[in-house]
Design an enzyme around this catalytic site. Structure first.
Site, PDB file in Angstrom:
ATOM      1  N   LYS A  43     103.644  34.837   9.834  1.00 29.34           N
ATOM      2  CA  LYS A  43     104.677  35.617   8.990  1.00 29.34           C
ATOM      3  C   LYS A  43     104.546  34.992   7.480  1.00 29.34           C
ATOM      4  O   LYS A  43     104.450  35.650   6.501  1.00 29.34           O
ATOM      5  CB  LYS A  43     106.183  35.467   9.200  1.00 29.34           C
ATOM      6  CG  LYS A  43     106.026  35.960  10.730  1.00 29.34           C
ATOM      7  CD  LYS A  43     107.400  35.852  11.471  1.00 29.34           C
ATOM      8  CE  LYS A  43     108.226  34.596  11.429  1.00 29.34           C
ATOM      9  NZ  LYS A  43     107.557  33.671  12.589  1.00 29.34           N
ATOM     10  N   ARG A 118     116.586  38.244  13.354  1.00 30.84           N
ATOM     11  CA  ARG A 118     116.044  37.191  14.646  1.00 30.84           C
ATOM     12  C   ARG A 118     117.012  37.579  15.916  1.00 30.84           C
ATOM     13  O   ARG A 118     116.700  36.823  16.996  1.00 30.84           O
ATOM     14  CB  ARG A 118     116.255  35.911  14.001  1.00 30.84           C
ATOM     15  CG  ARG A 118     115.069  34.984  14.015  1.00 30.84           C
ATOM     16  CD  ARG A 118     115.463  33.724  13.617  1.00 30.84           C
ATOM     17  NE  ARG A 118     114.409  32.773  13.632  1.00 30.84           N
ATOM     18  CZ  ARG A 118     113.601  32.460  12.707  1.00 30.84           C
ATOM     19  NH1 ARG A 118     113.450  33.276  11.524  1.00 30.84           N
ATOM     20  NH2 ARG A 118     112.699  31.722  12.726  1.00 30.84           N
ATOM     21  N   ARG A 157     100.550  22.178  10.276  1.00 29.08           N
ATOM     22  CA  ARG A 157     100.933  22.914   9.291  1.00 29.08           C
ATOM     23  C   ARG A 157     101.690  22.139   8.078  1.00 29.08           C
ATOM     24  O   ARG A 157     102.091  21.026   8.366  1.00 29.08           O
ATOM     25  CB  ARG A 157     102.291  23.947   9.470  1.00 29.08           C
ATOM     26  CG  ARG A 157     102.680  24.755   8.083  1.00 29.08           C
ATOM     27  CD  ARG A 157     103.692  25.766   8.436  1.00 29.08           C
ATOM     28  NE  ARG A 157     104.770  25.444   9.261  1.00 29.08           N
ATOM     29  CZ  ARG A 157     105.419  26.381   9.725  1.00 29.08           C
ATOM     30  NH1 ARG A 157     105.340  27.676   9.641  1.00 29.08           N
ATOM     31  NH2 ARG A 157     106.626  26.019  10.552  1.00 29.08           N
ATOM     32  N   ARG A 190     107.121  20.280   7.918  1.00 30.05           N
ATOM     33  CA  ARG A 190     108.455  20.493   8.281  1.00 30.05           C
ATOM     34  C   ARG A 190     108.941  19.801   9.252  1.00 30.05           C
ATOM     35  O   ARG A 190     108.308  19.506  10.234  1.00 30.05           O
ATOM     36  CB  ARG A 190     108.404  21.833   8.595  1.00 30.05           C
ATOM     37  CG  ARG A 190     108.755  23.115   7.258  1.00 30.05           C
ATOM     38  CD  ARG A 190     108.619  24.581   7.729  1.00 30.05           C
ATOM     39  NE  ARG A 190     109.241  25.055   8.807  1.00 30.05           N
ATOM     40  CZ  ARG A 190     109.351  26.174   9.160  1.00 30.05           C
ATOM     41  NH1 ARG A 190     108.796  26.809   8.390  1.00 30.05           N
ATOM     42  NH2 ARG A 190     109.901  26.534  10.125  1.00 30.05           N
ATOM     43  N   ARG A 201     112.117  26.192  19.611  1.00 28.82           N
ATOM     44  CA  ARG A 201     111.807  27.232  19.000  1.00 28.82           C
ATOM     45  C   ARG A 201     111.236  28.323  19.606  1.00 28.82           C
ATOM     46  O   ARG A 201     111.715  29.426  19.467  1.00 28.82           O
ATOM     47  CB  ARG A 201     111.358  27.131  17.738  1.00 28.82           C
ATOM     48  CG  ARG A 201     112.087  26.313  16.546  1.00 28.82           C
ATOM     49  CD  ARG A 201     111.261  25.257  15.547  1.00 28.82           C
ATOM     50  NE  ARG A 201     110.486  26.493  14.649  1.00 28.82           N
ATOM     51  CZ  ARG A 201     109.430  26.188  14.156  1.00 28.82           C
ATOM     52  NH1 ARG A 201     108.940  24.776  14.220  1.00 28.82           N
ATOM     53  NH2 ARG A 201     108.862  26.850  13.313  1.00 28.82           N
TER      54      ARG A 201
HETATM   55  P1  AP5 Z   1     102.903  30.217   9.033  1.00 31.61           P
HETATM   56  O1  AP5 Z   1     102.464  31.503   8.154  1.00 31.61           O
HETATM   57  O2  AP5 Z   1     103.591  29.416   8.288  1.00 31.61           O
HETATM   58  O3  AP5 Z   1     103.876  30.746  10.357  1.00 31.61           O
HETATM   59  P2  AP5 Z   1     105.136  31.469  10.261  1.00 31.61           P
HETATM   60  O4  AP5 Z   1     105.045  32.786  11.348  1.00 31.61           O
HETATM   61  O5  AP5 Z   1     105.842  31.661   8.924  1.00 31.61           O
HETATM   62  O6  AP5 Z   1     105.962  30.418  11.074  1.00 31.61           O
HETATM   63  P3  AP5 Z   1     107.490  29.627  10.880  1.00 31.61           P
HETATM   64  O7  AP5 Z   1     107.289  28.506  11.664  1.00 31.61           O
HETATM   65  O8  AP5 Z   1     107.661  29.536   9.506  1.00 31.61           O
HETATM   66  O9  AP5 Z   1     108.437  30.503  11.750  1.00 31.61           O
HETATM   67  P4  AP5 Z   1     109.669  30.441  12.357  1.00 31.61           P
HETATM   68  O10 AP5 Z   1     110.107  31.770  12.441  1.00 31.61           O
HETATM   69  O11 AP5 Z   1     109.962  29.110  13.401  1.00 31.61           O
HETATM   70  O12 AP5 Z   1     110.469  29.425  10.949  1.00 31.61           O
HETATM   71  P5  AP5 Z   1     111.587  30.066   9.939  1.00 31.61           P
HETATM   72  O13 AP5 Z   1     111.113  29.034   8.698  1.00 31.61           O
HETATM   73  O14 AP5 Z   1     111.478  31.363   9.796  1.00 31.61           O
HETATM   74  O15 AP5 Z   1     101.657  29.684   9.825  1.00 31.61           O
HETATM   75  C1  AP5 Z   1     101.659  28.445  10.473  1.00 31.61           C
HETATM   76  C2  AP5 Z   1     100.650  27.692  10.423  1.00 31.61           C
HETATM   77  O16 AP5 Z   1      99.427  28.330  11.032  1.00 31.61           O
HETATM   78  C3  AP5 Z   1     100.125  27.260   9.002  1.00 31.61           C
HETATM   79  O17 AP5 Z   1      99.856  25.984   8.951  1.00 31.61           O
HETATM   80  C4  AP5 Z   1      99.089  28.386   8.796  1.00 31.61           C
HETATM   81  O18 AP5 Z   1      98.144  27.968   7.658  1.00 31.61           O
HETATM   82  C5  AP5 Z   1      98.446  28.472  10.107  1.00 31.61           C
HETATM   83  N1  AP5 Z   1      97.800  29.907  10.134  1.00 31.61           N
HETATM   84  C6  AP5 Z   1      98.501  30.996   9.845  1.00 31.61           C
HETATM   85  N2  AP5 Z   1      97.770  32.326  10.254  1.00 31.61           N
HETATM   86  C7  AP5 Z   1      96.517  31.717  10.854  1.00 31.61           C
HETATM   87  C8  AP5 Z   1      95.637  32.373  11.521  1.00 31.61           C
HETATM   88  N3  AP5 Z   1      95.413  33.656  11.558  1.00 31.61           N
HETATM   89  N4  AP5 Z   1      94.570  31.308  11.933  1.00 31.61           N
HETATM   90  C9  AP5 Z   1      94.788  29.960  11.984  1.00 31.61           C
HETATM   91  N5  AP5 Z   1      95.663  29.390  11.336  1.00 31.61           N
HETATM   92  C10 AP5 Z   1      96.790  30.316  10.918  1.00 31.61           C
HETATM   93  O19 AP5 Z   1     113.060  29.592  10.539  1.00 31.61           O
HETATM   94  C11 AP5 Z   1     113.236  28.143  10.430  1.00 31.61           C
HETATM   95  C12 AP5 Z   1     114.704  27.781  11.168  1.00 31.61           C
HETATM   96  O20 AP5 Z   1     115.687  28.324  10.289  1.00 31.61           O
HETATM   97  C13 AP5 Z   1     114.901  28.712  12.377  1.00 31.61           C
HETATM   98  O21 AP5 Z   1     114.275  27.809  13.646  1.00 31.61           O
HETATM   99  C14 AP5 Z   1     116.150  28.794  12.360  1.00 31.61           C
HETATM  100  O22 AP5 Z   1     116.854  27.673  12.783  1.00 31.61           O
HETATM  101  C15 AP5 Z   1     116.658  29.025  11.173  1.00 31.61           C
HETATM  102  N6  AP5 Z   1     116.674  30.643  10.784  1.00 31.61           N
HETATM  103  C16 AP5 Z   1     115.727  31.212  10.132  1.00 31.61           C
HETATM  104  N7  AP5 Z   1     115.935  32.476  10.039  1.00 31.61           N
HETATM  105  C17 AP5 Z   1     117.077  32.685  10.669  1.00 31.61           C
HETATM  106  C18 AP5 Z   1     117.894  33.671  11.263  1.00 31.61           C
HETATM  107  N8  AP5 Z   1     117.536  35.156  10.663  1.00 31.61           N
HETATM  108  N9  AP5 Z   1     118.877  33.586  12.053  1.00 31.61           N
HETATM  109  C19 AP5 Z   1     119.216  32.354  12.472  1.00 31.61           C
HETATM  110  N10 AP5 Z   1     118.427  31.206  12.120  1.00 31.61           N
HETATM  111  C20 AP5 Z   1     117.478  31.526  11.335  1.00 31.61           C
HETATM  112 MG    MG Z   2     107.415  30.871   8.098  1.00 29.79          MG
END
Ligand code: AP5
Ligand code: MG
Length: 245
Positions: A43, A118, A157, A190, A201
């Site tokens: 994402k 979410r 990552r 992270r 997660r």
């Molecule tokens: P990346 O693009 O970083 O993946 P992502 O989908 O953004 O994954 P996240 O871990 O950021 O998602 P998340 O939903 O757990 O975390 P968030 O920050 O939203 O790609 C991942 C890796 O793969 C990278 O190294 C990239 O280079 C590689 N990659 C990507 N595409 C690839 C491909 N096609 N092939 C090979 N490699 C690839 O949330 C964090 C925390 O915040 C949550 O756990 C929660 O505690 C809180 N939070 C956030 N939003 C909310 C909400 N709405 N409600 C409640 N709590 C929330």
């Molecule tokens: Mg992300």
């Protein structure tokens, strides 16, 4: 003009942002797009590409929360523990945060919602917030990927904290090891990318977040992409979807 704030941003990042704004004037699609998918689905990676290509704001709730944690505020200290366990922040807190963000001028030309909603209550509240200004979610893009794939991705990552840009030491390495391509600033891992937290997660995603896929499917605005392919192939599909009326 707040020159103090601009002085903290590198020349390269400022010039890139100016160029993006100039170029994307022609590409203002005025859409509100939700990116859905497991942690590690890509994402953040594709939000950065959408931001560079189209005139939309990027609202990553994870990035916004991590910024609050880094500020050292009392609120940030509470968030830190919840995020390090891989649990979700309360719906009400998240909905207030997204409401404030959507009202910013940068979002007038459209928004990419990355990590929000979410839960079903967040999705319902988002619809209500947008309805107040005559808007709605135009498309939800579901980045479909298997668990075993995302565990590998998250373990390798590296993130640039100020921009949210992500790299992978094997699949998407920066030009110089440990350093952001645009600003030259250091990359970090992270706190929630440890194996036990990743597992939690993923459980939280299955139980609380995955029902949102059907929520948008029933509205007829769900688009699914196979997110296990190389980034450039996925990006081609996402560009086509975003340009669909
Ligand atoms: P990346 O693009 O970083 O993946 P992502 O989908 O953004 O994954 P996240 O871990 O950021 O998602 P998340 O939903 O757990 O975390 P968030 O920050 O939203 O790609 C991942 C890796 O793969 C990278 O190294 C990239 O280079 C590689 N990659 C990507 N595409 C690839 C491909 N096609 N092939 C090979 N490699 C690839 O949330 C964090 C925390 O915040 C949550 O756990 C929660 O505690 C809180 N939070 C956030 N939003 C909310 C909400 N709405 N409600 C409640 N709590 C929330
Ligand atoms: Mg992300």
């Amino acid at each position: 003009m707040d020159t103090q704030a601009y002085s903290k941003i590198s020349n390269a990042a400022l010039i890139q942002e100016l160029y993006r704004r100039y170029r994307c004037q022609e590409e203002a699609l005025r859409k509100r797009i939700v990116l859905l998918g497991m942690p590690g689905a890509g994402k953040g990676t594709h939000s950065a590409k959408m931001l560079a290509r189209f005139c939309m704001c990027h609202l990553s709730t994870g990035d916004l929360l991590r910024e609050e944690v880094r500020s050292g505020s009392e609120f940030g200290k509470k968030l830190k523990g919840i995020m390090e366990r891989g649990e979700l922040i309360e719906d009400e807190v998240m909905c207030n945060l997204i409401k404030q963000q959507l009202a910013k001028p940068a979002c007038a030309n459209g928004a990419i919602l990355d990590g929000f909603p979410r839960t079903i209550p967040q999705a319902e509240k988002l619809d209500q917030i947008l309805k107040q200004s005559g808007q709605s979610i135009d498309q939800a893009i579901f980045m479909n990927v298997r668990e075993q794939v995302v565990v590998d991705r998250l373990g390798g990552r590296w993130t640039h904290l100020n921009s949210g840009r992500t790299y992978h030491y094997k699949f998407n390495p920066p030009k110089v090891h440990g350093v952001d391509d645009i600003t030259g600033e250091p990359l970090v891992q992270r706190e929630d990318d440890k194996e036990a937290t990743i597992r939690n997660r993923l459980n939280v995603y299955q139980n609380k977040t995955s029902p949102i896929i059907d929520y948008y499917r029933k509205k007829g605005i769900l688009f699914e992409v196979n997110a296990e392919r190389p980034v450039n192939d996925i990006w081609k599909d996402i560009k086509t979807i975003v340009k669909t009326k």
